[in-house]
Motif scaffolding. Structure first.
Motif, PDB file in Angstrom:
ATOM      1  N   ALA A 110      24.493  33.049  55.427  1.00  0.00           N
ATOM      2  CA  ALA A 110      24.415  32.028  56.470  1.00  0.00           C
ATOM      3  C   ALA A 110      23.118  32.140  57.263  1.00  0.00           C
ATOM      4  O   ALA A 110      22.501  31.131  57.617  1.00  0.00           O
ATOM      5  N   THR A 111      22.687  33.377  57.519  1.00  0.00           N
ATOM      6  CA  THR A 111      21.431  33.568  58.257  1.00  0.00           C
ATOM      7  C   THR A 111      20.241  33.050  57.462  1.00  0.00           C
ATOM      8  O   THR A 111      19.391  32.320  57.993  1.00  0.00           O
ATOM      9  N   LEU A 112      20.180  33.413  56.180  1.00  0.00           N
ATOM     10  CA  LEU A 112      19.067  32.957  55.345  1.00  0.00           C
ATOM     11  C   LEU A 112      19.082  31.438  55.188  1.00  0.00           C
ATOM     12  O   LEU A 112      18.031  30.802  55.134  1.00  0.00           O
ATOM     13  N   ASN A 113      20.269  30.858  55.121  1.00  0.00           N
ATOM     14  CA  ASN A 113      20.370  29.404  55.003  1.00  0.00           C
ATOM     15  C   ASN A 113      19.868  28.699  56.257  1.00  0.00           C
ATOM     16  O   ASN A 113      19.422  27.546  56.192  1.00  0.00           O
ATOM     17  N   SER A 114      19.945  29.357  57.396  1.00  0.00           N
ATOM     18  CA  SER A 114      19.463  28.773  58.643  1.00  0.00           C
ATOM     19  C   SER A 114      17.961  28.925  58.806  1.00  0.00           C
ATOM     20  O   SER A 114      17.345  28.207  59.593  1.00  0.00           O
ATOM     21  N   GLN A 115      17.369  29.857  58.071  1.00  0.00           N
ATOM     22  CA  GLN A 115      15.954  30.156  58.268  1.00  0.00           C
ATOM     23  C   GLN A 115      15.024  29.301  57.423  1.00  0.00           C
ATOM     24  O   GLN A 115      13.872  29.060  57.819  1.00  0.00           O
ATOM     25  N   HIS A 116      15.481  28.871  56.244  1.00  0.00           N
ATOM     26  CA  HIS A 116      14.618  28.123  55.328  1.00  0.00           C
ATOM     27  C   HIS A 116      15.410  27.018  54.627  1.00  0.00           C
ATOM     28  O   HIS A 116      16.609  27.176  54.372  1.00  0.00           O
ATOM     29  N   TYR A 117      14.730  25.932  54.316  1.00  0.00           N
ATOM     30  CA  TYR A 117      15.269  24.953  53.377  1.00  0.00           C
ATOM     31  C   TYR A 117      15.192  25.538  51.965  1.00  0.00           C
ATOM     32  O   TYR A 117      14.531  26.563  51.731  1.00  0.00           O
ATOM     33  N   ALA A 118      15.860  24.889  51.005  1.00  0.00           N
ATOM     34  CA  ALA A 118      15.848  25.331  49.614  1.00  0.00           C
ATOM     35  C   ALA A 118      15.489  24.175  48.694  1.00  0.00           C
ATOM     36  O   ALA A 118      16.082  23.105  48.768  1.00  0.00           O
ATOM     37  N   VAL A 119      14.491  24.412  47.843  1.00  0.00           N
ATOM     38  CA  VAL A 119      14.062  23.423  46.840  1.00  0.00           C
ATOM     39  C   VAL A 119      14.171  24.071  45.472  1.00  0.00           C
ATOM     40  O   VAL A 119      13.626  25.162  45.255  1.00  0.00           O
ATOM     41  N   CYS A 120      14.867  23.413  44.554  1.00  0.00           N
ATOM     42  CA  CYS A 120      15.125  23.974  43.229  1.00  0.00           C
ATOM     43  C   CYS A 120      14.315  23.247  42.166  1.00  0.00           C
ATOM     44  O   CYS A 120      14.398  22.023  42.042  1.00  0.00           O
ATOM     45  N   ALA A 121      13.562  24.002  41.383  1.00  0.00           N
ATOM     46  CA  ALA A 121      12.891  23.451  40.205  1.00  0.00           C
ATOM     47  C   ALA A 121      13.875  23.452  39.040  1.00  0.00           C
ATOM     48  O   ALA A 121      14.633  24.415  38.855  1.00  0.00           O
ATOM     49  N   LEU A 122      13.869  22.385  38.260  1.00  0.00           N
ATOM     50  CA  LEU A 122      14.702  22.350  37.057  1.00  0.00           C
ATOM     51  C   LEU A 122      14.023  23.191  35.983  1.00  0.00           C
ATOM     52  O   LEU A 122      13.408  22.695  35.043  1.00  0.00           O
ATOM     53  N   LEU A 123      14.124  24.494  36.160  1.00  0.00           N
ATOM     54  CA  LEU A 123      13.598  25.517  35.240  1.00  0.00           C
ATOM     55  C   LEU A 123      14.689  26.546  35.020  1.00  0.00           C
ATOM     56  O   LEU A 123      15.555  26.736  35.881  1.00  0.00           O
ATOM     57  N   GLY A 124      14.607  27.249  33.889  1.00  0.00           N
ATOM     58  CA  GLY A 124      15.647  28.204  33.574  1.00  0.00           C
ATOM     59  C   GLY A 124      15.149  29.625  33.418  1.00  0.00           C
ATOM     60  O   GLY A 124      13.944  29.901  33.469  1.00  0.00           O
ATOM     61  N   SER A 125      16.093  30.523  33.200  1.00  0.00           N
ATOM     62  CA  SER A 125      15.777  31.912  32.868  1.00  0.00           C
ATOM     63  C   SER A 125      15.510  32.064  31.382  1.00  0.00           C
ATOM     64  O   SER A 125      15.039  33.106  30.923  1.00  0.00           O
ATOM     65  N   SER A 126      15.826  31.018  30.614  1.00  0.00           N
ATOM     66  CA  SER A 126      15.463  30.959  29.196  1.00  0.00           C
ATOM     67  C   SER A 126      15.253  29.495  28.840  1.00  0.00           C
ATOM     68  O   SER A 126      15.638  28.593  29.587  1.00  0.00           O
ATOM     69  N   GLY A 127      14.630  29.264  27.690  1.00  0.00           N
ATOM     70  CA  GLY A 127      14.298  27.896  27.313  1.00  0.00           C
ATOM     71  C   GLY A 127      13.068  27.439  28.062  1.00  0.00           C
ATOM     72  O   GLY A 127      11.969  27.981  27.870  1.00  0.00           O
ATOM     73  N   LEU A 128      13.226  26.469  28.943  1.00  0.00           N
ATOM     74  CA  LEU A 128      12.118  25.970  29.756  1.00  0.00           C
ATOM     75  C   LEU A 128      11.953  26.891  30.962  1.00  0.00           C
ATOM     76  O   LEU A 128      12.738  26.831  31.920  1.00  0.00           O
ATOM     77  N   THR A 129      10.956  27.766  30.919  1.00  0.00           N
ATOM     78  CA  THR A 129      10.755  28.746  31.981  1.00  0.00           C
ATOM     79  C   THR A 129       9.425  28.578  32.703  1.00  0.00           C
ATOM     80  O   THR A 129       9.248  29.127  33.792  1.00  0.00           O
ATOM     81  N   GLU A 130       8.489  27.846  32.100  1.00  0.00           N
ATOM     82  CA  GLU A 130       7.167  27.656  32.699  1.00  0.00           C
ATOM     83  C   GLU A 130       7.104  26.295  33.379  1.00  0.00           C
ATOM     84  O   GLU A 130       7.355  25.268  32.753  1.00  0.00           O
ATOM     85  N   PRO A 131       6.766  26.254  34.665  1.00  0.00           N
ATOM     86  CA  PRO A 131       6.656  24.960  35.334  1.00  0.00           C
ATOM     87  C   PRO A 131       5.485  24.148  34.805  1.00  0.00           C
ATOM     88  O   PRO A 131       4.428  24.698  34.475  1.00  0.00           O
ATOM     89  N   THR A 132       5.682  22.849  34.709  1.00  0.00           N
ATOM     90  CA  THR A 132       4.585  21.954  34.342  1.00  0.00           C
ATOM     91  C   THR A 132       3.719  21.708  35.575  1.00  0.00           C
ATOM     92  O   THR A 132       4.128  21.927  36.714  1.00  0.00           O
ATOM     93  N   ASP A 133       2.490  21.227  35.349  1.00  0.00           N
ATOM     94  CA  ASP A 133       1.634  20.877  36.476  1.00  0.00           C
ATOM     95  C   ASP A 133       2.283  19.790  37.330  1.00  0.00           C
ATOM     96  O   ASP A 133       2.211  19.824  38.560  1.00  0.00           O
ATOM     97  N   ALA A 134       2.935  18.822  36.675  1.00  0.00           N
ATOM     98  CA  ALA A 134       3.608  17.758  37.432  1.00  0.00           C
ATOM     99  C   ALA A 134       4.716  18.339  38.304  1.00  0.00           C
ATOM    100  O   ALA A 134       4.931  17.902  39.446  1.00  0.00           O
ATOM    101  N   GLN A 135       5.413  19.338  37.790  1.00  0.00           N
ATOM    102  CA  GLN A 135       6.504  19.946  38.562  1.00  0.00           C
ATOM    103  C   GLN A 135       5.958  20.706  39.767  1.00  0.00           C
ATOM    104  O   GLN A 135       6.523  20.625  40.868  1.00  0.00           O
ATOM    105  N   LEU A 136       4.869  21.432  39.573  1.00  0.00           N
ATOM    106  CA  LEU A 136       4.266  22.148  40.697  1.00  0.00           C
ATOM    107  C   LEU A 136       3.805  21.168  41.775  1.00  0.00           C
ATOM    108  O   LEU A 136       3.983  21.409  42.971  1.00  0.00           O
ATOM    109  N   ALA A 137       3.232  20.056  41.342  1.00  0.00           N
ATOM    110  CA  ALA A 137       2.832  19.032  42.310  1.00  0.00           C
ATOM    111  C   ALA A 137       4.058  18.468  43.022  1.00  0.00           C
ATOM    112  O   ALA A 137       4.036  18.217  44.239  1.00  0.00           O
TER     113      ALA A 137
END
Length: 265
Positions: free
Chosen positions: A99-126
């Motif tokens: 709860a404390t960490l949730n109050s301190q920062h917003y959260a943004v999730c990249a559609l990336l995985g721990s396997s398969g697609l693991t490297e962000p594209t330039d478009a995703q970083l932008a």
């Protein structure tokens, strides 16, 4: 910013009222942490992204242990650089671990995985930078950009994405928090423009901004044709700014338009 509102990606309603949060220290970057097919990163695969976001929301709503109110993230970013509205700005995340960490920062999730697609594209970083800047502008997020693992024992957001965060979360070929070019906004087109019931991409951009700031009276859209739904939505924005009576009639004026910051089309 290529923004996709909750209505546009087909979000289900929240289970409970989402907790309001006035501001945060910044934003934490996440990834899915499961297998993500490499095919999702193909340029022609964007039509698979909204179904994936819907599936993430469904899995969170079905998680009885965590008892999430909604999808846990404030925004999600696909490999094609589109920012999907999650809980949105000024809503406390459920993703950072406590709860404390949730109050301190917003959260943004990249559609990336721990396997398969693991490297962000330039478009995703932008797109991740777009999401951060949106939350700064519309959600009073502070300057910090961190990984989920900062302050919580997890591998999230994965090696490649965390390395990007540690390098300053810079735009591909550009800059990060220092020297980032200013966002350019659509100039006020004049009162007569709206009274002519125009059909223009400016109206679409305006509607998307109204949705992004939580001032939506749309049942569908927004789209390029000025409608009564646009006027009612704009009236909500005027009321948000503190206007009342005839000053909140839904017809854009220069001051309220400049405050809305409609991106150039």
């Amino acid at each position: 910013m290529k923004f996709i509102s909750r209505a546009q990606w087909g979000a289900r309603p929240s289970r409970y009222a989402l907790a309001y949060i006035a501001s945060t220290r910044g934003v934490k970057i996440h990834y899915e942490g499961t297998h993500v097919p490499e095919t999702l990163g193909r340029p022609d695969a964007h039509d698979q992204c909204a179904p994936r976001v819907r599936a993430i929301q469904a899995s969170h709503l079905a998680n009885d242990e965590e008892d999430y109110s909604d999808v846990a993230y404030n925004a999600l970013v696909c490999p094609h650089g589109f920012v999907f509205e999650g809980r949105g700005a000024h809503r406390k995340t459920g993703a950072n671990g406590t709860a404390t960490l949730n109050s301190q920062h917003y959260a943004v999730c990249a559609l990336l995985g721990s396997s398969g697609l693991t490297e962000p594209t330039d478009a995703q970083l932008a797109g991740l930078r777009d999401a951060v800047e949106w939350l700064r502008r519309d959600g009073d997020a502070g300057d910090e950009i961190k990984g989920h693992r900062d302050g919580h024992p997890t591998a999230c957001p994965g090696g490649p994405l965390y390395a990007w965060v540690q390098r300053g979360a810079r735009r591909p070929g550009g800059t990060g928090d220092t020297g980032t070019p200013a966002q350019r906004f659509e100039p006020y087109p004049g009162a007569d423009f709206f009274k002519r019931s125009p059909r223009s991409p400016i109206i679409t951009a305006m509607g998307r901004r109204l949705v992004a700031v939580g001032c939506s009276a749309y049942r569908e859209g927004p789209g390029p044709q000025w409608t009564e739904a646009d006027r009612r939505s704009y009236a909500l924005w005027q009321q948000r700014l503190g206007y009342g009576g005839a000053d909140a009639d839904g017809w854009p004026g220069r001051t309220s338009w400049d405050a809305l910051k409609v991106p150039n089309v």
